[in-house]
Structure formats: structure tokens, C-alpha cells
Scaffold this active site. Structure first.
Site, PDB file in Angstrom:
ATOM      1  CG  ASP A  86      34.545  56.615  45.465  1.00 33.10           C
ATOM      2  OD1 ASP A  86      33.570  56.782  46.381  1.00 33.10           O
ATOM      3  OD2 ASP A  86      34.586  55.662  44.693  1.00 33.10           O
TER       4      ASP A  86
ATOM      5  CG  ASN B  97      37.548  53.001  46.145  1.00 38.09           C
ATOM      6  OD1 ASN B  97      37.387  52.005  45.675  1.00 38.09           O
ATOM      7  ND2 ASN B  97      37.001  54.146  46.254  1.00 38.09           N
TER       8      ASN B  97
ATOM      9  CE  LYS C 124      33.878  52.739  46.908  1.00 35.75           C
ATOM     10  NZ  LYS C 124      32.462  52.516  46.078  1.00 35.75           N
TER      11      LYS C 124
END
Length: 550
Positions: free
Chosen positions: A337, A342, A339
Site C-alpha cells: 500500500d 502513508n 502511496k
């Protein structure tokens, strides 16, 4: 709930080129246990339990780099102010306000950072006379960095970004027993030295509860609980505390797996570019995760504000993220995840990767998984084609992130998600005219649709050797955080929450009472191993309410 440390002030729903969808669609998978590669790897070797006390007295011989001038606002303050002198009183707030033009220092240990303003002295020989205690849960270096403010609006603290580094020293304390030193440490970057007294004392793991923390601010909320800025009462260190209601996650398939996976990953890792876990504990109703508080803002916020980054800045962030992902892969963990939302920036401008709720454990070099999860703009082709995917999915997302940083948008972005998925599968990779050949080459390699031919298919080292990185990055210095970041966020102190949504920070911070949530013994058993005690991490796998590391 979002498992990062909160939201930035600006909306994530709009950009100049259209609405951005940042939804996440996790599908539960069965619990697994991480298998570090190789029989010689001890995943617990870095764990410690104790307290580290650092007393910084003063600096000497500090100077700006050759050719760099003292900022005009600082020079005017020096010319118009009485000669600074060493303070022997306890009027610290008044004294520090008087001496804002003198170098301040950032003390750091294990991603916990403390900003200390000078109490007296002069530009070359500032006096800080400050004591800070740090909770120790793993081995780490001590970093001491002195900065000179550059902002024209220093008094109102409107912008403290890109302050000038004068000197930095790195200290490696021995944390295998009682350790003490009182000496001058020469700068490893810049010029000058620092007088510090360092003392480490191992401690026994003692029970920890929510009462051990002072609740300061709410910095994030979600369906399972909230995230608060807290101060640990004994050491006065500021942390981010996630509270999760057991009943809420127990009612949703797969959510217990996700939170246990996050806790497991956070306990395993020991990397300068990953937000570390300091404590985890539980009571019959709630789970608590305590991590370093990183308040320089999400990379998304800075990218949205500036539109795009230049090549050097993009390369710097990508290089630090590459080290973080490579570290996760060494424990057979796939992040899945990546991105800008984050990725946090710390005081000094280094990367801090967070939000490990979608990590997949037990992924060997050839292991495949089929879970469809992630963020639409960053979804790799093999997920869309339901082929199953390996660790190389993280290198695709690194390529998307690098492209977004350098151009302002992901490579196949479209407001319509289905159209975007089709573009990910079929559209050619196009570049603006100002992208260098080396940048085009590395992004083309990372965004190779065939995972077996993707740059990084043979490991992160393959990416490091690409000319885009190899010609410009000293990886040893990078891992030691000895490369000066290209940008320093505007952060006034460790208590600063300006980079978090005021809708959260204006709310009263409290640990809400849970009523009528009596969970069965069978459900409680699923939370075995959540409590984090680094001194006994390889031994303890039983539920022990309120028991954590010291």
C-alpha cells in the site's frame, strides 16, 4: 480506520486535474507468521528494554557551510539584541524566546525527536543545557543536529522549513548493559562538536496501562477507534497512540488478522525509515499501539502544496523508501500500500513509512498471493489480471510514486477508476519533456507490466545499481541518515500538530469507556501475542492484560 498517524490539514479529495480516489479495498486472508529468510537471521536480536537519558550541555565551533551567509533576519536580531549569556535560572521559556536567533538542536533516538532551543551562548558556541529521557525498545543511534533558522517570519513561526544545518553528530551507544559517557562528540556533518552526557540503564518489563500516558490531542479517527498524541508520564516522550476496540474488529472478518499483522511487522522491523513500535498493550476491551510521533506532515500534503518535486528531491525520497521496502522484504513481508498518504516526514525531512495494516506476511521470494487490495492509482497489472503476485508488486508502486513525485500525477491516472484500470493494463508509459533519460529508464523498469522482467525482480539491490540511483546515492550514508534531506518541514516542536486536520485536533482527547462489550474467551484468545515486550518477544505469546515492555 486509517492506520497512519492522522490526516493532513488540506483536503485529499481534489487536485487541479480532478478528483483523486484513494480508497482501499482489503480482502481478508488467514493469519500467518513471518519467516525471516535464512537460518542465521535472528529477528529479535535488536530488541532491548531500558531507559536512555541524554543531557546536552553546549556546542562549540559551530559554523555554516563555506559560502553560506547568516540569514538577514538572524543577523538583524544579533545586531540589535544584547549579547546572549548563559542562563543559570529556570526561566527557560522566557530565555528561549529571547534567544530564538541562536542555533536550536534536534535530539533523536529511534525516530523519537526533541527540538531544543538555545538558552544562551553565541552562534558558534550555543548553550542548551537540556535533559531528555528516551524509552528504549531496540538498538538505535543517537543523532544530534544543530540548525540555524532561516524564516523571515520567525516570531510567528509561519515557516521553519529548510533551516540551515550547522553540525550533526552520530553516537552509537552500547545497549547491552549499563552505558554511560560524558564527553565532546565531533560533528560527522558540518563543523564543530557537542558536549553530551549519555546514560543507558536496562529495565525490567513492567505493566503498562493507558494511565501511564497523558492524552494531548486527537490526530485521527476511524470506525475502529482513534489516534491520539500522548505524552508518557515518566520519560515525558511524546508518542502516537492508536486505540482499537476489540469488539469492532472482532465483528468484521479478517480485521483481527490485519491488526495482528501490523503489530507483528512493527515489532520485527528496525529501519530508520519506518515508524517504529514502542509499546503495545491491551485490556479486555481495547488494543493499544504506541509508536513514534512523526509530525512533519504526509508526503501527500507536501506534494499537493508544491505540485511536484524536482529530480533530486524525488530520488532522495525514493531511495529512502527503497531501503524501507527492501528491509520489509528481508522478513518476507510485502507492504502492498505504498502511496504519499502513508509516507510521513520527520523534523529533519527524512521519510517515515507508516500504516502496515495491508502487509502480507510469509511471502518468500516465489510465494504468490491473490488478495486484491491497495489504492486504485497504484494497483499493479498482475492484480487486475488476477494472476497472483509476489514481492515485486512493491516495486511497481515505487515506480508509480516516483512518477507522481516528478510529474504531479500517477502515470495512468483517470477520474474514472475503471478507465484507469484499463489504462494501467494497456496504455503506453509517457513522460513529460523535462524528465531526464536516467529517470525515464528507472521508471520504465519499475513500471514493467511483466513482474518477472520488472526492475527489482531479482531484489532491491538490482534497483540500487541502476544509474538513476547508483551515480548519486551513497547507500551506507543514506541508511545512517547522514545525507542531508533536500527539504525540512515546518515543525515548531514535538507538540506541534499543525500538519493534522483541525477537525481532529480540536476534539478533546480521552480514552472513551466501552460498555457492554464482554467478549468470549474464544475471541480474546485471538489477541494472543498482541502485547509487545521486546525483552521477551521470542518467548511470550500469551495474553497478559496490561503487560508490556519497559
Amino acid at each position: 480506520m486509517s492506520w497512519k498517524l492522522g490526516s493532513t490539514k488540506k483536503s485529499k479529495d481534489a487536485r487541479d486535474n480532478g478528483v483523486v480516489s484513494r480508497s482501499v479495498t482489503p480482502i481478508p486472508s488467514r493469519p500467518t507468521t513471518p519467516r525471516p529468510p535464512g537460518v542465521l537471521v535472528d529477528p529479535h536480536a535488536h530488541l532491548r528494554s531500558g531507559m536512555l537519558t541524554i543531557r546536552i550541555f553546549s556546542g562549540r565551533g559551530l559554523a555554516l557551510a563555506p559560502g553560506v551567509q547568516v540569514p538577514e533576519v538572524i543577523q538583524k536580531a544579533l545586531d540589535s539584541s544584547p549579547a546572549p549569556r548563559r542562563s543559570t535560572t529556570k526561566r527557560e521559556s522566557y530565555q528561549r524566546k529571547r534567544n530564538w536567533w541562536l542555533p536550536y538542536v534536534v535530539l533523536e533516538f529511534d525516530n523519537n525527536q526533541v527540538l531544543v532551543d538555545a538558552m544562551g551562548g553565541d552562534l558558534a558556541n550555543p548553550v542548551w543545557n537540556y535533559r531528555a529521557a528516551f524509552d528504549v525498545s531496540r538498538t538505535s543511534n543517537i543523532s544530534v543536529s544543530a540548525y540555524l533558522r532561516t524564516a523571515a517570519a520567525v516570531h510567528s513561526h509561519e515557516d521553519m522549513g529548510n533551516d540551515l544545518l550547522m553540525a550533526r553528530a552520530e553516537i552509537t551507544p552500547a545497549l547491552d548493559g549499563h552505558y554511560a559517557s560524558d564527553q565532546w562528540y565531533a560533528a560527522t556533518a558540518g563543523s564543530g562538536s557537542f558536549h553530551l552526557k549519555v546514560d543507558y540503564r536496562p529495565t525490567r518489563a513492567e505493566p503498562l496501562t493507558i494511565e501511564a500516558f497523558e492524552l494531548l490531542k486527537v490526530i485521527g479517527k476511524g470506525s475502529f477507534g482513534k489516534v491520539m498524541q500522548v505524552r508518557k508520564k515518566d520519560t515525558m516522550r511524546v508518542y502516537a497512540l492508536k486505540t482499537i476496540r476489540k469488539a469492532h474488529i472482532a465483528s468484521r472478518p479478517g480485521e483481527i488478522t490485519h491488526i495482528l499483522a501490523e503489530r507483528t511487522v512493527l515489532a520485527l522491523v528496525n529501519n530508520p525509515f519506518i515508524v517504529p513500535l514502542k509499546f503495545s498493550f491491551q485490556n479486555p476491551d481495547k488494543l493499544y499501539l504506541v509508536m513514534s510521533f512523526v509530525n512533519g506532515g504526509e508526503l501527500f500534503y507536501h506534494l499537493q502544496r508544491e505540485g511536484k518535486f524536482d529530480q533530486d528531491r524525488s530520488r532522495f525520497y525514493a531511495a529512502e523508501l527503497l531501503c524501507a521496502l527492501e528491509h520489509l522484504h528481508s522478513f518476507n513481508v510485502v507492504y502492498r500500500d505504498l502511496k504519499p498518504e502513508n509516507i510521513l516526514l520527520d523534523y529533519t525531512g527524512h521519510i517515515a513509512l507508516c500504516d502496515f495494516g495491508l502487509c502480507k506476511l510469509n511471502m518468500s521470494e516465489t510465494e504468490k498471493t491473490n488478495t486484491f487490495c491497495g489504492t486504485p492509482e497504484y494497483i499493479a497489472p498482475e492484480l487486475l489480471e488476477s494472476q497472483g503476485y509476489t514481492k515485486t508488486v512493491d516495486w511497481w508502486t515505487l515506480g508509480v510514486l516516483l512518477y507522481e513525485m516528478m510529474t504531479g500525477l500517477p502515470p495512468f491516472y483517470d477520474e474514472n477508476v475503471n478507465t484507469m484500470y484499463q489504462r494501467i493494463l494497456t496504455d503506453p508509459l509517457l513522460f513529460p519533456s523535462d524528465i531526464s533519460p536516467e529517470a525515464k529508464s528507472v521508471m520504465t523498469g519499475l513500471l514493467q507490466r511483466d513482474p518477472s522482467r520488472r526492475l527489482g525482480a531479482n531484489g532491491g539491490e538490482e534497483i540500487k545499481k541502476h544509474p538513476f540511483f547508483a551515480k548519486y546515492v551513497d547507500w551506507n550514508l543514506l541508511l545512517q541518515k547522514k545525507i542531508q534531506p533536500p527539504f525540512k518541514p515546518s515543525v515548531e516542536s514535538v507538540l506541534d500538530v499543525a500538519n493534522f486536520d483541525p477537525d481532529f485536533t480540536n476534539e478533546e482527547a480521552q480514552d472513551s469507556v466501552v460498555e457492554d462489550s464482554h467478549l468470549s474467551e474464544t475471541v480474546q484468545d485471538q489477541f494472543k501475542g498482541f502485547t509487545y515486550n521486546p525483552a521477551n518477544e521470542h518467548l511470550s505469546e500469551s495474553v497478559n492484560y496490561g503487560h508490556v515492555m519497559g
